[in-house]
Design a protein around this motif. Structure first.
Motif, short mmCIF file in Angstrom:
data_model
loop_
_atom_site.label_atom_id
_atom_site.label_comp_id
_atom_site.label_asym_id
_atom_site.label_seq_id
_atom_site.Cartn_x
_atom_site.Cartn_y
_atom_site.Cartn_z
N LEU A 226 -0.09 4.22 -6.90
CA LEU A 226 1.02 3.81 -6.05
C LEU A 226 0.63 3.64 -4.58
N HIS A 227 -0.52 4.11 -4.20
CA HIS A 227 -0.99 3.97 -2.82
C HIS A 227 -1.23 2.48 -2.54
N PRO A 228 -0.75 1.98 -1.40
CA PRO A 228 -0.91 0.54 -1.10
C PRO A 228 -2.36 0.07 -1.06
N ALA A 229 -3.29 0.93 -0.64
CA ALA A 229 -4.69 0.52 -0.54
C ALA A 229 -5.45 0.68 -1.86
N LEU A 230 -4.81 1.30 -2.85
CA LEU A 230 -5.43 1.55 -4.16
C LEU A 230 -6.82 2.18 -3.98
N PRO A 231 -6.86 3.42 -3.46
CA PRO A 231 -8.16 4.04 -3.11
C PRO A 231 -8.91 4.63 -4.32
#
Length: 168
Positions: free
Chosen positions: A89-94
């Motif tokens: 769900l993190h916008p940067a897709l880490p």
């Protein structure tokens, strides 16, 4: 060295066959006479065939330890699910996918299988290959690979199998 089959008591054979028969009824959900008769015949046949193996010894203590391990594994699955959800769900897709080699000190086939399955059941990690006691694992990020490197799962499984004879 070949070992001779252990004699089995008729009472144990009967109880095992009845347990298999109850399982048959639960799975089939059919109460036709033909179905019940076949279930009874096959239950006794499977119980009889299984009783001839010399290595069959009911290992209730081992199974109890495995059952007690499951809540801890369930906790690890939930913990890993939340971590993986946060990554997705993190916008940067880490994510930083990686293949790591896990050298296990476990010396029992069933322990290695349980370790591989426990790793695969934990979201974000998959056991890709097992070669004796070396597991190749795919992990989605560094936190998941560090969790494997801590050998926490392996230590729990080693406690389960500490009384068993090594077979590797």
């Amino acid at each position: 060295m070949a070992t001779r089959p252990r004699p089995i008591s008729s009472r144990f054979l009967f109880l095992k066959a009845m347990a298999l028969f109850v399982f048959w009824i639960l799975l089939s959900a059919s109460f036709e006479w033909v179905h019940l008769g076949l279930g009874l015949i096959f239950s006794f046949a499977v119980a009889w065939i299984n009783s001839g193996h010399s290595l069959f010894v009911p290992k209730f203590r081992l199974w109890l330890k495995i059952v007690l391990y499951l809540p801890w594994l369930f906790y690890k699955i939930i913990e890993s699910s939340l971590h993986l959800s946060k990554l997705i769900l993190h916008p940067a897709l880490p994510i930083s996918p990686q293949l790591i080699s896990v050298d296990s000190k476990l010396r029992h086939h069933a322990a290695i299988v349980l370790l591989g399955n426990s790793i695969t059941l934990t979201p974000g990690t998959i056991t890709a290959e097992i070669d004796r006691n070396i597991l190749t694992v795919h992990a989605m990020d560094n936190a998941l690979s560090e969790d494997l490197a801590s050998k926490q799962i392996e230590a729990k499984i080693a406690d389960i199998f500490k009384d068993e004879e090594p077979d590797l």
